[in-house]
Design an enzyme around this catalytic site. Structure first.
Site, PDB file in Angstrom:
ATOM      1  N   ASN A 185       0.854  -1.284  -0.085  1.00 20.18           N
ATOM      2  CA  ASN A 185      -0.160   0.020   0.107  1.00 20.18           C
ATOM      3  C   ASN A 185       0.907   1.313   0.014  1.00 20.18           C
ATOM      4  O   ASN A 185       2.231   1.193  -0.077  1.00 20.18           O
ATOM      5  CB  ASN A 185      -0.963  -0.056   1.078  1.00 20.18           C
ATOM      6  CG  ASN A 185      -0.392  -0.151   2.590  1.00 20.18           C
ATOM      7  OD1 ASN A 185       0.833   0.493   2.563  1.00 20.18           O
ATOM      8  ND2 ASN A 185      -0.900  -0.596   3.403  1.00 20.18           N
ATOM      9  N   LYS A 187       1.763   3.474   2.148  1.00 20.48           N
ATOM     10  CA  LYS A 187       2.664   3.748   3.378  1.00 20.48           C
ATOM     11  C   LYS A 187       3.537   2.639   3.331  1.00 20.48           C
ATOM     12  O   LYS A 187       4.935   2.907   3.602  1.00 20.48           O
ATOM     13  CB  LYS A 187       1.597   3.458   4.855  1.00 20.48           C
ATOM     14  CG  LYS A 187       2.621   3.306   5.831  1.00 20.48           C
ATOM     15  CD  LYS A 187       1.723   3.132   7.136  1.00 20.48           C
ATOM     16  CE  LYS A 187       2.576   3.281   8.487  1.00 20.48           C
ATOM     17  NZ  LYS A 187       1.775   3.161   9.673  1.00 20.48           N
ATOM     18  N   GLU A 188       3.373   1.463   3.039  1.00 16.59           N
ATOM     19  CA  GLU A 188       4.288   0.394   2.653  1.00 16.59           C
ATOM     20  C   GLU A 188       5.453   0.828   1.598  1.00 16.59           C
ATOM     21  O   GLU A 188       6.653   0.344   1.629  1.00 16.59           O
ATOM     22  CB  GLU A 188       3.833  -0.850   2.466  1.00 16.59           C
ATOM     23  CG  GLU A 188       3.247  -1.649   3.660  1.00 16.59           C
ATOM     24  CD  GLU A 188       2.052  -2.586   3.354  1.00 16.59           C
ATOM     25  OE1 GLU A 188       1.465  -3.392   4.315  1.00 16.59           O
ATOM     26  OE2 GLU A 188       1.825  -2.817   2.218  1.00 16.59           O
ATOM     27  N   ASP A 255      -6.010  -7.659   2.664  1.00 18.70           N
ATOM     28  CA  ASP A 255      -6.178  -9.074   2.413  1.00 18.70           C
ATOM     29  C   ASP A 255      -7.142  -9.425   1.301  1.00 18.70           C
ATOM     30  O   ASP A 255      -6.948 -10.370   0.343  1.00 18.70           O
ATOM     31  CB  ASP A 255      -6.315  -9.844   3.625  1.00 18.70           C
ATOM     32  CG  ASP A 255      -5.628  -9.461   4.736  1.00 18.70           C
ATOM     33  OD1 ASP A 255      -4.391  -9.197   4.637  1.00 18.70           O
ATOM     34  OD2 ASP A 255      -6.011  -9.444   5.888  1.00 18.70           O
TER      35      ASP A 255
END
Length: 303
Positions: A185, A187-188, A255
């Protein structure tokens, strides 16, 4: 058939009423009404695949002899999820949430977990099982709890010839060179490239191209209400919007996304169309409360 390997967790919810403050300390008193369990972490990915009527096998560390482990096994059986659990001495990971009814407000979360790298002997058991099952798709659901290690990924990449999809944690990104696809995502992705990424096309494109170049994998960056950006190994860039819906709960949406992506690829969708379907699934699931799944009828708009 799809295999999901990663950090399996049990989500426990204790619901109750709050009608007074504890006289011993300035905290609310929760009068318990009911308790529920749900599959979390890699288990939620498997649950999302099973909800699409696709055969799935869940692999992870779980103490089947403990109470929480038995709950995990019962949920897998109930959801028609095949499983292959290994016990290495650590407790089953549990996220226990206490929720006030009426307010739908989480008061406290208590975690049960031990984080340490999985021994290579146990890693080999997972690799042997994956080779035996020979799935179309292998999804790695990494929550950085210790199951996914360098030894494990090296052996998987040597012995498994199918498509590997990664839901990564930035600390472990070095393990994921040369896989088929990495799905961070925003942020990742920021953690992977080491800087903040603004949620605009130019910033996301630049970061995505860096990740593709460094790790030699297709990359899809999920961007909440702005959908996803897919950057392929050929440096093709696709900004794929999502249908804007009322958001009730974003927990577990990642997920659902990677589960649907794996499902679509197992059904021979091309990568762009697979991302579009995953976008649609995650936009549906955020409209539900709690960790939820999407059915085939919802995904394909069947009455």
């Amino acid at each position: 058939m799809i295999c999901v390997l990663g950090d399996v967790m049990l989500d426990k919810y204790t619901y109750g009423k709050v009608e007074r403050i504890n006289p011993e300390a300035p905290v609310p008193v929760l009068n318990v009404v009911e308790e529920k369990y749900a599959l979390g972490g890699a288990g939620n990915v498997a649950n999302n695949i099973a909800s699409l009527d696709e055969e799935v096998v869940l692999l992870g560390v779980c103490n089947e002899n403990g109470n929480f482990g038995m709950q995990m096994v019962e949920l897998c059986k109930k959801k028609n999820i095949k499983y292959h659990f290994i016990t290495d001495g650590r407790p089953t990971i549990v996220k226990h949430r206490f929720v006030a009814l009426g307010y739908n407000q989480q008061l406290l979360r208590v975690d049960y977990e031990e984080k340490h790298p999985l021994d290579c002997n146990y890693s080999k058991m997972f690799v042997d099982k994956i080779v035996e099952l020979d799935p179309n798709i292998l999804i790695i659901s990494d929550y950085a709890k210790g199951v996914i290690t360098e030894d494990l990924m090296e052996d998987i990449k040597k012995q498994f010839k199918g498509r590997i999809l990664i839901d990564p944690k930035p600390d472990n990104i070095h393990l994921y060179e040369n896989v088929f696809l990495i799905k961070p995502n925003l942020k990742e992705a920021s953690g992977i490239v080491g800087r903040g990424i603004k949620n605009n096309d130019n910033d996301v494109e630049k970061a995505g191209l860096e990740i593709v170049d460094k790790y030699n994998a297709n990359v899809v960056i999920t961007r909440s209400e702005k959908g996803s950006t897919l950057i392929t190994l050929d440096n093709e860039i696709h900004h794929i919007p999502t249908e804007v819906r009322e958001i009730h709960d974003v927990s577990g949406a990642g997920d659902t996304y990677i589960a649907t992506l794996g499902y679509a690829l197992s059904k021979k969708y091309d990568l762009v169309d697979a991302v579009k379907l995953a976008n649609k699934a995650s936009s549906i699931v955020v409209g539900k409360v709690g960790t939820a799944t999407v059915s085939l009828d919802e995904l394909f708009d069947k009455d």
